[in-house]
Scaffold this motif. Structure first.
Motif, PDB file in Angstrom:
ATOM      1  N   LYS A  40       0.824  -1.217   0.000  1.00  0.00           N
ATOM      2  CA  LYS A  40       0.000   0.000   0.000  1.00  0.00           C
ATOM      3  C   LYS A  40       0.857   1.265   0.000  1.00  0.00           C
ATOM      4  O   LYS A  40       0.446   2.309   0.514  1.00  0.00           O
ATOM      5  CB  LYS A  40      -0.928  -0.008   1.224  1.00  0.00           C
ATOM      6  N   ASP A 217      -4.451  -8.876   9.968  1.00  0.00           N
ATOM      7  CA  ASP A 217      -5.533  -7.928  10.210  1.00  0.00           C
ATOM      8  C   ASP A 217      -5.040  -6.697  10.965  1.00  0.00           C
ATOM      9  O   ASP A 217      -5.575  -5.601  10.767  1.00  0.00           O
ATOM     10  CB  ASP A 217      -6.668  -8.609  10.989  1.00  0.00           C
ATOM     11  N   GLU A 220      -3.756  -4.501   8.285  1.00  0.00           N
ATOM     12  CA  GLU A 220      -4.863  -3.861   7.563  1.00  0.00           C
ATOM     13  C   GLU A 220      -5.451  -2.713   8.375  1.00  0.00           C
ATOM     14  O   GLU A 220      -5.750  -1.632   7.837  1.00  0.00           O
ATOM     15  CB  GLU A 220      -5.949  -4.880   7.239  1.00  0.00           C
ATOM     16  N   ALA A 221      -5.632  -2.913   9.685  1.00  0.00           N
ATOM     17  CA  ALA A 221      -6.169  -1.870  10.539  1.00  0.00           C
ATOM     18  C   ALA A 221      -5.229  -0.679  10.626  1.00  0.00           C
ATOM     19  O   ALA A 221      -5.659   0.479  10.622  1.00  0.00           O
ATOM     20  CB  ALA A 221      -6.442  -2.429  11.941  1.00  0.00           C
ATOM     21  N   LYS A 224      -5.401   1.253   7.309  1.00  0.00           N
ATOM     22  CA  LYS A 224      -6.634   2.044   7.255  1.00  0.00           C
ATOM     23  C   LYS A 224      -6.515   3.293   8.127  1.00  0.00           C
ATOM     24  O   LYS A 224      -6.921   4.384   7.722  1.00  0.00           O
ATOM     25  CB  LYS A 224      -7.805   1.180   7.704  1.00  0.00           C
ATOM     26  N   GLY A 227      -4.513   5.954   6.517  1.00  0.00           N
ATOM     27  CA  GLY A 227      -4.983   6.343   5.182  1.00  0.00           C
ATOM     28  C   GLY A 227      -4.145   5.816   4.045  1.00  0.00           C
ATOM     29  O   GLY A 227      -4.076   6.442   2.986  1.00  0.00           O
TER      30      GLY A 227
END
Length: 228
Positions: A40, A217, A220-221, A224, A227
């Motif tokens: 990302k 996870d 991923e958190a 998020k 951003g």
């Protein structure tokens, strides 16, 4: 768009003292969040109390030999943990990053829990509104941090390696204390799921994961939250 930036703090402690057993940081707890974040456009900087090589728990290599993400990370990213920068060099630099992250392994139980430079950095990041995150035994690094004179974790929902999980791996008696006990002792609200189940807890800009199963996870958190 400019990449987001995460400061990863690894342990420098290479054994479980009471039983003189090799330890360190736990492979999937860095490998899986790294896999998520690097996909990302997130830049990772790795530090440790001593700098240089941050010891990788050899047991975690054996236990994840069927996990392609951990194996790939092990084979392709050694420079990340073999050339860590000294943690103390990053005092006052929370503005350079979007988050700080503590992988687990038993090593943090012996050094990061009371490392003054690490604690100061956690407080700095939190007070600056940056994301503070940890997984498994990494949560122990947060227990001595304070905000406005009170424990940072007081009143916060937090998870980490549970007492039942430490019992399950038969290392309770070798630990100086337990993650769950220390979180509760400072007024944190320790939450958990089944032994070795997947649990990630987000409380404001504080993100914690229960165990290695939670590492993806958690990544991923974290992504998020910043951003990415």
């Amino acid at each position: 768009m400019a990449p987001k930036k995460v400061l990863v703090v690894l342990t420098s402690h290479d054994k479980i003292d009471a039983i003189d057993r090799s330890s360190g940081w736990y492979l999937p707890e860095f490998a899986h969040p790294y896999h998520v974040l690097s996909g990302k456009n997130v830049e990772i900087t790795v530090v440790s109390p001593k700098g240089g090589v941050a010891p990788l728990d050899p047991a975690s290599i054996e236990l994840t030999k069927e996990d392609p993400i951990s194996v790939g990370f092990l084979n392709n990213n050694k420079s990340l943990w073999e050339n860590t920068l000294p943690l103390k060099q990053f005092a006052g630099r929370s503005g350079d990053f979007d988050a700080i992250f503590y992988p687990g392994g038993h090593g943090p139980m012996f050094d990061l829990v009371d490392d003054a430079d690490s604690i100061a950095l956690i407080e700095e990041f939190y007070n600056a509104g940056k994301v503070v995150s940890a997984v498994c035994h990494g949560t122990i690094a947060l227990v001595n941090a304070k905000v406005n004179g009170e424990p940072l974790l007081k009143g916060k929902e937090v998870t980490g390696f549970t007492n039942a999980e430490e019992d399950a791996v038969q290392l309770t008696s070798a630990m100086p204390f337990l993650v769950e006990d220390r979180v509760n002792a400072v007024g944190g609200k320790f939450v958990q799921t089944a032994v070795f189940g997947n649990k990630v807890v987000v409380d404001g800009n504080l993100i914690t994961g229960q165990n290695p199963t939670s590492a993806s996870d958690l990544g991923e958190a974290l992504a998020k939250a910043i951003g990415a």
